[in-house]
Design a protein around this motif. Structure first.
Motif, short mmCIF file in Angstrom:
data_model
loop_
_atom_site.label_atom_id
_atom_site.label_comp_id
_atom_site.label_asym_id
_atom_site.label_seq_id
_atom_site.Cartn_x
_atom_site.Cartn_y
_atom_site.Cartn_z
N MET A 85 0.84 -1.20 0.00
CA MET A 85 0.00 0.00 0.00
C MET A 85 0.88 1.25 0.00
N ASP A 86 0.47 2.23 -0.79
CA ASP A 86 1.16 3.52 -0.83
C ASP A 86 0.55 4.44 0.22
N VAL A 87 1.35 5.41 0.70
CA VAL A 87 0.86 6.32 1.74
C VAL A 87 -0.38 7.07 1.30
N THR A 88 -0.52 7.35 0.01
CA THR A 88 -1.68 8.10 -0.46
C THR A 88 -2.97 7.27 -0.40
N GLU A 89 -2.84 5.95 -0.21
CA GLU A 89 -4.01 5.09 -0.07
C GLU A 89 -4.42 4.93 1.40
N LEU A 90 -3.63 5.46 2.29
CA LEU A 90 -3.87 5.28 3.72
C LEU A 90 -4.98 6.21 4.19
N ARG A 91 -5.94 5.64 4.91
CA ARG A 91 -7.05 6.42 5.49
C ARG A 91 -7.12 6.08 6.98
N VAL A 92 -6.63 7.00 7.78
CA VAL A 92 -6.46 6.76 9.21
C VAL A 92 -7.60 7.40 9.99
N ALA A 93 -8.28 6.60 10.82
CA ALA A 93 -9.26 7.11 11.77
C ALA A 93 -8.59 7.14 13.14
N LEU A 94 -8.40 8.33 13.68
CA LEU A 94 -7.70 8.53 14.95
C LEU A 94 -8.72 8.81 16.05
N ASN A 142 -1.67 15.47 23.23
CA ASN A 142 -2.51 15.88 22.11
C ASN A 142 -1.77 16.79 21.14
N GLN A 143 -0.76 17.50 21.61
CA GLN A 143 0.05 18.26 20.66
C GLN A 143 0.84 17.34 19.74
N ALA A 144 1.30 16.20 20.28
CA ALA A 144 1.98 15.22 19.44
C ALA A 144 1.02 14.63 18.41
N LEU A 145 -0.23 14.38 18.81
CA LEU A 145 -1.21 13.85 17.87
C LEU A 145 -1.51 14.85 16.76
N ASN A 146 -1.63 16.12 17.09
CA ASN A 146 -1.87 17.13 16.07
C ASN A 146 -0.69 17.24 15.10
N ARG A 147 0.51 17.14 15.61
CA ARG A 147 1.69 17.17 14.73
C ARG A 147 1.71 15.93 13.83
N LEU A 148 1.30 14.80 14.37
CA LEU A 148 1.24 13.58 13.56
C LEU A 148 0.25 13.76 12.42
N VAL A 149 -0.95 14.28 12.72
CA VAL A 149 -1.96 14.47 11.67
C VAL A 149 -1.44 15.42 10.60
N ASP A 150 -0.80 16.50 11.03
CA ASP A 150 -0.23 17.44 10.06
C ASP A 150 0.77 16.73 9.14
N TYR A 151 1.63 15.90 9.72
CA TYR A 151 2.62 15.19 8.91
C TYR A 151 1.95 14.21 7.94
N LEU A 152 0.97 13.44 8.43
CA LEU A 152 0.30 12.47 7.57
C LEU A 152 -0.39 13.16 6.40
N LEU A 153 -1.05 14.28 6.67
CA LEU A 153 -1.74 15.02 5.61
C LEU A 153 -0.73 15.54 4.58
N ARG A 154 0.40 16.05 5.04
CA ARG A 154 1.42 16.54 4.12
C ARG A 154 2.00 15.43 3.26
N GLU A 155 2.01 14.21 3.81
CA GLU A 155 2.54 13.06 3.05
C GLU A 155 1.51 12.47 2.08
#
Length: 404
Positions: free
Chosen positions: A1-10, A23-36
């Motif tokens: 699977m490619d990262v663009t196919e990933l759909r994460v429910a957090l 929760n600041q770490a979680l927000n940074r994670l979401v920002d990174y995943l969206l950018r990827e």
């Protein structure tokens, strides 16, 4: 699977309504995943006046104030509306960030729909009862956590010391590392301001002993106060500087000497200034899984004295500060007193900590979790399902710890 196919429910009990390290770490994670290029949808309680704006799409879930800690919310269940939203989103990865009712509901949803599920571990919940007079409950809490985490394909700890503890506790067979990063524009020795200290009434020749974090008993406030008392009895000229707020503030104010400085809640550049303006950070907490405040102080070039416990044990090494047996007041006073009195030792520890902190970059540590997602997806595609025996999932031929 490619990262663009990933759909994460957090799923998280707190995503943005109270600001904390998790929760600041979680927000940074979401920002990174969206950018990827991944798709992410977050399910967490909402409030009218959150601490900060959420990153990504946030779907509110029903919650009630947590008894005794009304600033936090206890999420309840996945309502039909939330379930419909989750199905429309088409998640192919479930990430659970806290083991409360919402987390259990998310894991059940993952099992029912044959979806991979991971959990990130942000605090040592099993240690909390001891701070409120219910230490006898710790084995029961640990057993409940074990049952929860064993139902996940993998769990991720923020430090190697925490990961090893989770292995020792037999929480899951697959324990990975999702560390924490540091913002070097904020946490740097250049933010140190003697003028700011003077404005707080602190003399230049006073050694500032800092505490940073939410003012709650499980952060070791009693140990901090006892250490300050012992330093006073030994004749050290130190000034406690407390950065943070919380329900135990009134207790802490009464417990510390009258000259203790309470700077209140700080964030962003103000937090960086406060951290860099300390001389020693004293972090007596044993509930940390990583210790963001420890890393922030190290990045600011501040010597650290911390409890020899999960989190800090993976950060504080020879030369960067001192690790002390939890609750050992005399030993804490020895270590803090050494740095308070010896400027050269303090500066050497700060320089070593600054150098060690360079290994922690947010994109690097978030990539490690993204790689973990993709690895688990590949295992699923090959018919390998993670987890722990006795709960329906195990890697073929794997050696696993006994059930406890």
């Amino acid at each position: 699977m490619d990262v663009t196919e990933l759909r994460v429910a957090l799923f998280s009990g707190n995503y943005n309504y109270v600001r904390d390290g998790a929760n600041q770490a979680l927000n940074r994670l979401v920002d990174y995943l969206l950018r990827e290029g991944a798709k992410v949808r977050v399910y967490s309680p909402k409030v009218k006046t959150p601490a900060f704006d959420p990153v990504g799409d946030l779907v509110g879930v029903p919650a009630i104030p947590l008894p005794g800690r009304a600033e936090y919310r206890a999420p309840l269940v996945l309502t039909p509306g939330v379930k419909k939203d989750l199905h429309r989103f088409g998640a192919n990865m479930i990430h659970v960030a806290s083991p409360e009712l919402l987390g259990h509901a998310a894991v059940r949803h993952a099992h029912k729909n044959r979806l991979p599920c991971v959990a990130s571990v942000h605090t040592r919940f099993e240690t909390y009862p001891r701070y409120y007079g219910f230490a006898f409950l710790e084995p029961m809490v640990e057993a409940g956590l074990r049952r929860f985490y064993r139902r996940c394909d993998a769990i991720f700890a923020p430090s190697e010391s925490m990961a090893q503890l989770l292995r020792d506790q037999r929480m899951n067979f697959d324990v990975g590392i999702w560390s924490r990063g540091i913002d070097r524009d904020i946490f740097t020795p250049e933010r140190r301001e003697m003028g700011w200290r003077r404005a707080l009434g602190i003399d230049d020749d006073e050694a500032v002993i800092g505490f940073v974090g939410r003012l709650v008993m499980e952060k070791g406030l009693d140990v901090f106060a006892d250490t300050i008392d012992e330093l006073g009895r030994r004749g050290y000229r130190v000034r406690p500087l407390i950065v943070g707020d919380g329900p135990a503030k009134e207790w802490f104010e009464k417990r510390l000497p009258e000259d203790a400085v309470f700077a209140g809640f700080q964030r962003g550049e103000a937090l960086g200034r406060a951290a860099a303006s300390m001389d020693v950070l004293l972090n007596p907490s044993v509930t940390e899984t990583f210790g963001n405040v420890t890393l922030e102080a190290m990045a600011c070039g501040v010597a650290v004295v911390a409890a020899d416990a999960t989190g800090s044990r993976s950060l504080v090494e020879d030369g960067t500060g001192a690790l002390v047996r939890p609750g050992a007041i005399g030993a804490f006073a020895d270590a803090v007193g050494h740095y308070a009195k010896d400027l050269a030792a303090r500066e050497a520890a700060g320089a070593a900590g600054r150098k060690a902190s360079r290994a922690y970059e947010w994109d690097t540590v978030n990539k490690a979790l993204l790689d973990g997602y993709l690895r688990i997806e590949r295992q699923r595609e090959r018919g390998q399902r993670g987890g722990t025996p006795g709960l329906g999932r195990i890697w073929p031929g794997a050696q696993v710890p006994p059930r406890g």
